[in-house]
Motif scaffolding. Structure first.
Motif, PDB file in Angstrom:
ATOM      1  N   ALA A  13       8.541   6.221   7.078  1.00 41.65           N
ATOM      2  CA  ALA A  13       8.283   6.093   8.515  1.00 41.65           C
ATOM      3  C   ALA A  13       6.790   5.895   8.764  1.00 41.65           C
ATOM      4  O   ALA A  13       6.385   5.180   9.684  1.00 41.65           O
ATOM      5  CB  ALA A  13       8.788   7.327   9.252  1.00 41.65           C
ATOM      6  N   GLU A  14       5.970   6.518   7.916  1.00 40.40           N
ATOM      7  CA  GLU A  14       4.526   6.411   8.095  1.00 40.40           C
ATOM      8  C   GLU A  14       4.033   4.996   7.810  1.00 40.40           C
ATOM      9  O   GLU A  14       3.284   4.421   8.600  1.00 40.40           O
ATOM     10  CB  GLU A  14       3.846   7.386   7.144  1.00 40.40           C
ATOM     11  N   VAL A  15       4.462   4.415   6.680  1.00 37.41           N
ATOM     12  CA  VAL A  15       3.982   3.067   6.376  1.00 37.41           C
ATOM     13  C   VAL A  15       4.551   2.061   7.383  1.00 37.41           C
ATOM     14  O   VAL A  15       3.862   1.150   7.819  1.00 37.41           O
ATOM     15  CB  VAL A  15       4.264   2.604   4.924  1.00 37.41           C
ATOM     16  N   LEU A  16       5.803   2.240   7.777  1.00 37.15           N
ATOM     17  CA  LEU A  16       6.376   1.324   8.764  1.00 37.15           C
ATOM     18  C   LEU A  16       5.629   1.427  10.087  1.00 37.15           C
ATOM     19  O   LEU A  16       5.347   0.434  10.754  1.00 37.15           O
ATOM     20  CB  LEU A  16       7.867   1.611   8.978  1.00 37.15           C
ATOM     21  N   GLY A  17       5.265   2.655  10.453  1.00 38.19           N
ATOM     22  CA  GLY A  17       4.548   2.874  11.708  1.00 38.19           C
ATOM     23  C   GLY A  17       3.131   2.334  11.689  1.00 38.19           C
ATOM     24  O   GLY A  17       2.493   2.226  12.741  1.00 38.19           O
ATOM     25  N   SER A  18       2.626   1.978  10.499  1.00 40.13           N
ATOM     26  CA  SER A  18       1.276   1.435  10.406  1.00 40.13           C
ATOM     27  C   SER A  18       1.280  -0.060  10.690  1.00 40.13           C
ATOM     28  O   SER A  18       0.235  -0.682  10.796  1.00 40.13           O
ATOM     29  CB  SER A  18       0.679   1.694   9.020  1.00 40.13           C
ATOM     30  N   LEU A  19       2.470  -0.645  10.831  1.00 38.36           N
ATOM     31  CA  LEU A  19       2.560  -2.071  11.102  1.00 38.36           C
ATOM     32  C   LEU A  19       2.324  -2.338  12.582  1.00 38.36           C
ATOM     33  O   LEU A  19       2.739  -1.553  13.431  1.00 38.36           O
ATOM     34  CB  LEU A  19       3.941  -2.606  10.685  1.00 38.36           C
TER      35      LEU A  19
ATOM     36  N   ARG B  44       1.936   1.183  -1.825  1.00 38.32           N
ATOM     37  CA  ARG B  44       2.400   2.351  -1.077  1.00 38.32           C
ATOM     38  C   ARG B  44       3.693   2.023  -0.339  1.00 38.32           C
ATOM     39  O   ARG B  44       4.628   2.818  -0.294  1.00 38.32           O
ATOM     40  CB  ARG B  44       1.318   2.758  -0.069  1.00 38.32           C
ATOM     41  N   PHE B  45       3.737   0.829   0.229  1.00 40.63           N
ATOM     42  CA  PHE B  45       4.959   0.366   0.898  1.00 40.63           C
ATOM     43  C   PHE B  45       6.091   0.290  -0.120  1.00 40.63           C
ATOM     44  O   PHE B  45       7.188   0.811   0.102  1.00 40.63           O
ATOM     45  CB  PHE B  45       4.752  -1.029   1.511  1.00 40.63           C
ATOM     46  N   ALA B  46       5.819  -0.391  -1.245  1.00 40.89           N
ATOM     47  CA  ALA B  46       6.849  -0.591  -2.259  1.00 40.89           C
ATOM     48  C   ALA B  46       7.405   0.751  -2.716  1.00 40.89           C
ATOM     49  O   ALA B  46       8.614   0.950  -2.835  1.00 40.89           O
ATOM     50  CB  ALA B  46       6.272  -1.363  -3.440  1.00 40.89           C
TER      51      ALA B  46
END
Lengths: 211, 211
Positions: A13-19, B44-46
């Motif tokens: 959720a964190e990496v997705l939210g960084s988009l 990190r995404f991967a």
């Protein structure tokens, strides 16, 4: 959230939210959606991210990001070598390809924007002028964004071309800009005044026989 | 697009575009945004994708997805053991946690929805009734969605509880439903008629001393 949700869910959720354009709620919803996908599908995602930058290079002719140098478009001899569309980024090339432009491209890598500390030297402008040296190109279409920075970029390039023509380093050629006007399918009353006044300025003869 | 964009870019745009709410143009924009991120960020995404399902289990008490069984909330003895909020999914738990609910939860795993072939047997309803056997719980808050299916789910559960009380398998307890009304910060004129009529039905005494 740290108490409620497992770390692996938080991490995604964190990496997705960084988009850009994806806020925390959407990031959460997407993560839970992905929890329902098969493991091999999740691996496909993981692979796409980790392999994104592999095998990528910049076409030395048009500066687009590609798998080969020159890129497929620059290597395509069936294209109209005399028309060159100057764009800001690869997605603009994609857009013009969909609009069936059959000439070639030059990708600047952005737009002149003092606020963002992007000057002409940060864009592929000198490479563009070098390409014009060969005198193959008869028309340069300045297809930068119809925005303030896009116009500034177009103006700068036009001046550079004029200087080069004056100095004799390139032959005279046509410099054009995409039309401003009402988008197809639009509604006159919703058009903003600037667009509408440009549409008035650029009006053309309606009847076919007058063209 | 297959001629213009490199395979790795297409691959990422494709998986991103498969996410709900993300169309092809957004997928392209996100992919190009990601091209500008550092390699370690892409890793990190991967990693977040490939590790999403690791170390996850279902709490045997409340049915939430968690790293441990029982989950942190069910293991927390400082919580009010007498109040149980029945919700559809983990994100509802997250929402109620933010609203500072201090009881415990039961996650159904969805809502009764004939159109989607989800019946009561597909949800964690029998596990809910089993939990009520211990008679620790004095109030069940039916916190399913305030929608048609959410109401149908709440109704079904309420009837099951009533039957169980009649049969004597569980002691009498209070069954409540979250209030319907105007959301805080809203505007009366924009409220839909159903919400407004429910808000009228549920009106409460204004003056403090009358409560």
């Amino acid at each position: 959230m740290s108490k409620v949700l497992p770390k692996s869910i938080q991490a995604l959720a964190e990496v997705l939210g960084s988009l850009p354009g994806i806020g925390p709620k959407t990031a959460n919803r997407l993560t839970f959606y992905l929890l329902g996908r098969e493991s091999h599908e999740l691996q496909r995602f993981a692979q796409a991210f980790s392999e994104l930058r592999e095998n990528l290079t910049t076409c030395s002719v048009c500066q687009i990001i590609a798998e080969s140098d020159p890129c497929p478009i620059c290597s395509d001899s069936t294209r109209d070598q005399q028309k060159l569309a100057v764009v800001e980024e690869a997605l603009d090339v994609l857009a013009l390809e969909k609009a069936r432009f059959n000439g070639r491209y030059h990708v600047l890598g952005g737009q002149i924007s003092p606020i963002n500390h992007v000057g002409p030297e940060d864009l592929a402008i000198s490479q563009l002028l070098e390409r014009l040296n060969s005198n193959e190109i008869k028309e340069v279409i300045l297809a930068t964004d119809p925005s303030l920075e896009g116009e500034a970029t177009a103006l700068y390039i036009d001046e550079q071309i004029k200087s080069a023509v004056e100095l004799g380093t390139i032959k005279e050629l046509s410099v054009t800009r995409l039309a401003r006007g009402l988008p197809v399918g639009g509604d006159l009353e919703y058009a903003d005044e600037l667009t509408l006044s440009r549409a008035l300025e650029g009006r053309r003869s309606y009847s076919q026989k007058d063209q």
